[in-house]
Write an enzyme that holds these catalytic residues in place. Structure first.
Site, PDB file in Angstrom:
ATOM      1  N   ASP A  41      -2.189  -5.796   2.707  1.00 28.73           N
ATOM      2  CA  ASP A  41      -2.589  -5.332   3.837  1.00 28.73           C
ATOM      3  C   ASP A  41      -1.481  -4.192   4.169  1.00 28.73           C
ATOM      4  OD1 ASP A  41      -3.638  -5.333   6.196  1.00 28.73           O
ATOM      5  OD2 ASP A  41      -2.871  -7.068   6.968  1.00 28.73           O
ATOM      6  N   ASP A 134      -8.221  -1.110   4.741  1.00 27.16           N
ATOM      7  CA  ASP A 134      -6.784  -1.457   4.507  1.00 27.16           C
ATOM      8  C   ASP A 134      -6.287  -2.499   4.122  1.00 27.16           C
ATOM      9  OD1 ASP A 134      -7.592  -2.617   6.684  1.00 27.16           O
ATOM     10  OD2 ASP A 134      -5.917  -2.124   8.061  1.00 27.16           O
ATOM     11  N   GLU A 135      -7.215  -3.627   3.593  1.00 25.61           N
ATOM     12  CA  GLU A 135      -6.874  -4.674   2.911  1.00 25.61           C
ATOM     13  C   GLU A 135      -7.743  -4.909   1.839  1.00 25.61           C
ATOM     14  OE1 GLU A 135      -6.852  -8.219   5.217  1.00 25.61           O
ATOM     15  OE2 GLU A 135      -7.943  -7.304   7.012  1.00 25.61           O
TER      16      GLU A 135
END
Lengths: 417, 372
Positions: A41, A134-135
């Protein structure tokens, strides 16, 4: 106990400091080199990209979001100290942190950064399942022989490379299934590296609240609380049959999660169903020129995301929220899938023109659905629109310029409306 | 109302009427056919509010009168009656039923009042002319495949019939396009058609019109106003609203500078396209044409399912060229060619390609290439 220095990637047996570089950033765990399921993350991703691209922002609280009436999309860690959180209304965030610098989201920059991060992850394993920009989950099973290093070392190297090469930081969760990997990545943010091993799984979960489970929102929490379930311990006491009887399919899943069991596989091919972006206006508007400007900017964002994933969509969607909060949505099937901002814009604009509603509106959204690969996209020209081919070429040229010189290197006049 | 009619004549009239009726209807009367008996004939009238068809058939009328019944059901009944049967339709005005008697069969159908039936307002037709059925058949048959189904460009949902300047003077011209392919078909201008305003004849009307054009000997009376078009044979009158829109300027779409000429046997070509496109898994079915000195290689390369290639001997003497097309479009235009070789005129792999039959410029097709 196996230990790993996250700065110089030295592995050793126990200790709180690295024997080689004396760094205190050491992770140690009995199962450290046996676990293979990871969740990465990025830390305050949008804000980090902004700070990276504009060093002046580095020591200031930065909030990514749109306008006075929008909501916080991401807050940097400085702003988070003041209590600013994601999805908080902007006016509330500004009350908590009046000195915050508000930055309008630059989706294309985030898409580009996300692709760079993804490329690094792809070097670790072919099984990467992105959850958002973003993860992502990664399954590193069987990669140790390939890399001549256990997954933990490769993951520490991944975040180190993200920091060194991309100027972005991320947190890693390493465990034996997706649920726990995601929980772990959140334990020690930012720049965290947390491990939940098999041996301590049940003990680890015991006193945790059930809201830890991804997908258990306020409504589900309430219905669980009505059954007396607040913590994993409460959950653990229930029979599988009783849970299923009371909560249906979710009940069975909860029974397994209570024991730290999650059989979901990491899939590199989760199909994307739609790609859409929306914006809440600074003030309600029915001005066609202003709406047109928003449609163009959103079409560009949607197009950028589609291009980043090599995807195209056959259906263009337009969504408007009127001042009275009534939502109007329209969709139109195209003859061939598209990923061109020009086509998305023109189609969404035609949908607006045919709407037969005068507004005013507070929100506008543009999207693509019926997503396919871009192999079939935009292959056929239009006899009646001979300029379409030239516009497509211009768009491709503009994309190349942006790749090279940054997102704002070239703009259409329409984007300034 | 009471009349008797031969089953075959009744079936022909009713079948034409019921095909105009929309299958899904919210207004009950629009599902009905209006039957009017007087003199020595009966008229069957059906409409969907955009198209109206009136079919006249000779009958033995015992008592004049009019009523309406469900068109589809009436058609089904008549279709199932034995060939050669004499059918008697009776409506006494009190029961609200139409009885249909043929031999030992008896049917009783619910009716709706004839006053409720919408009759299309008559129009002042600015141009009236007569054209042989085979001429109209050619104009519409060769153009209708290119009609668009896209709702946003509603003005492409029909065939644009108008007067144009052809090679040897004024012609009656039909054009249809969906943006991917275009058909332009010319016929000698019939006397009286000069004053005709260009009209866009809707797709459904083109389909209905086709049924009037079977008889090679028939003369069709055509009437055109700015809002309506009418086609009539002695027995059937088809009146239709035209599409209220402006047909785009198609003349700039038709390439004039294409010099690379390919001549190929149309049916051999179509068969080869059909064969190679079998392996294409995509919806778009792209076929690549690779041209070299008197040689054409058709190929399909589908990453998921496989590849196919076929070579054809052709007449081609220009530079090497590779160009891709949607297989469906190629098949459609190739199937329009019925007498001579198909002649393709290319420019580059990104420009529209022109196709015609031999040197005949009275039927010209344009097709847009696709990226392969």
């Amino acid at each position: 106990m196996p230990a790993l220095c996250r700065d110089c990637l030295t592995t050793f047996e126990a200790g709180t400091r690295c024997p080689r570089c004396r760094s205190p950033r050491v992770t140690s765990h009995p199962e450290l080199f046996d676990l293979t399921i990871a969740h990465m993350d990025c830390d305050a991703f949008y804000a980090s990209v902004e700070k990276r691209d504009n060093p002046e922002l580095r020591d200031k609280p930065v909030i990514i979001g749109g306008g006075k009436r929008g909501v916080v999309s991401t807050a940097c860690y400085i702003a988070r100290i003041k209590g600013v959180k994601s999805a908080m209304p902007m006016f509330q965030a500004l009350k908590l942190c009046p000195e915050a610098v508000i930055v309008r989201p630059r989706m294309e920059a985030y898409v580009a950064a996300s692709r760079e991060v993804r490329a690094l992850m792809d070097e670790l394993t072919p099984v990467v399942e992105p959850l958002s920009l973003d993860e992502a989950f990664m399954d590193l099973s069987g990669t140790a022989r390939l890399h001549h290093a256990p997954p933990a070392v490769m993951l520490a190297r991944l975040v180190k490379r993200m920091r060194d090469e991309l100027g972005l930081t991320g947190s890693i969760g390493l465990s034996h299934n997706k649920f726990l990997a995601k929980v772990a990545s959140d334990l020690d943010k930012p720049r965290g590296f947390s491990v939940i091993g098999k041996a301590e799984t049940v003990e680890f979960l015991r006193h945790k609240p059930v809201r830890l489970i991804w997908g258990i929102g306020p409504a589900a929490q309430e219905s669980l609380a009505a059954a007396g379930i607040r913590s994993f311990n409460d959950l653990h006491r229930w029979d599988k049959a009783d849970l299923t009887a009371r909560f249906g399919g979710m009940g069975e899943r909860l029974w397994h999660l209570a024991r730290g069991e999650d059989a979901r596989r990491i899939s590199a091919h989760t199909p994307v169903k739609s790609i859409s972006n929306e914006t809440t206006f600074f003030e309600d508007t029915s001005d066609p020129d202003i709406l047109d400007g928003h449609i163009w900017r959103l079409a560009e964002q949607v197009s950028a995301r589609a291009k980043a994933r090599d995807r195209a969509g056959r259906v263009v969607m337009l969504k408007l929220k009127r001042a009275d909060h009534k939502i109007l949505s329209r969709r139109l099937s195209l003859r061939q899938p598209t990923q061109l901002a020009d086509t998305i814009y023109r189609t969404a604009r035609a949908l607006l023109d045919e709407l037969g509603d005068r507004g005013p509106y507070r929100l506008l959204g543009v999207g693509l659905s019926e997503i396919t690969t871009d192999r079939d996209a935009d292959r056929e020209g239009d006899l009646l629109d001979p300029d379409a081919g030239r516009r497509a070429k211009a768009e491709a040229a503009a994309d190349r310029i942006r790749d090279k010189f940054g997102k704002d290197a070239i703009l259409k006049g329409r984007a300034l409306r | 109302m009471k009349f008797s009619i031969e089953r075959g004549a009744l079936l022909k009239a009713v079948a034409q009427a019921q095909s105009v009726v929309e299958r899904r209807n919210t207004i009950p009367i629009l599902a009905n056919v209006l039957i009017e008996a007087s003199g020595d004939s009966v008229q069957f009238r059906a409409t969907d509010l955009d198209i109206e068809v009136v079919d006249k058939a000779p009958a033995m009328v015992e008592r004049a009168g009019a009523t309406t019944v469900a068109a589809v059901m009436l058609n089904e009944i008549v279709r199932k009656l034995p060939d050669g049967a004499l059918v008697t339709l009776t409506e006494n005005g009190q029961t609200g039923r139409l009885s249909i008697d043929a031999g030992r069969s008896n049917f009783s159908l619910a009716t709706l009042p004839k006053e409720d039936f919408p009759v299309m307002a008559s129009s002042e037709y600015a141009a009236n002319f007569s054209a042989p059925a085979p001429v109209l058949r050619r104009l519409f048959d060769k153009s209708k495949f290119a009609i668009s189904t896209e709702e946003t460009r509603y003005y492409l949902n029909g065939v644009y019939m108008h007067v144009a300047d052809g090679e040897g003077g004024k012609v009656l011209r039909c054009v249809a396009t969906d943006g991917h392919r275009l058909a332009r078909i010319d016929a000698p201008l019939p006397e009286g058609a000069e004053k005709m305003a260009g009209v866009i004849v809707p797709r459904k009307t083109v389909g209905e019109l086709r049924k009037l054009l079977e008889d090679d000997e028939a003369k069709i009376a055509v009437s055109v106003s700015e809002t309506k078009v009418r086609f009539a044979t002695p027995g059937i009158t088809l009146t239709s609203k035209v599409i209220d829109g402006t047909f785009p300027d198609y003349t700039r779409v038709i390439p004039t500078g294409n010099t690379r000429k390919l001549e190929v046997d149309a049916s051999e070509f179509a068969k080869a396209v059909d064969r190679v496109s079998t392996v294409s898994s995509e919806r778009s079915r792209a076929v690549k044409l690779s041209l070299d000195e008197d040689r054409l290689v058709l190929s399909v390369n589908s990453p998921d399912s496989g590849a196919a290639e076929e070579e054809l001997a052709v007449a081609y003497s220009d530079e090497r060229l590779e160009i891709g097309f949607n297989a469906k479009y190629l098949l459609e235009i190739a199937s329009q060619v019925d007498r001579e070789n198909a002649v393709f005129l290319f420019n580059s792999s990104g420009d529209p390609t022109l196709m015609r039959e031999g040197n005949d410029t009275s039927a010209v097709y344009v097709v847009m290439p696709m990226r392969v």
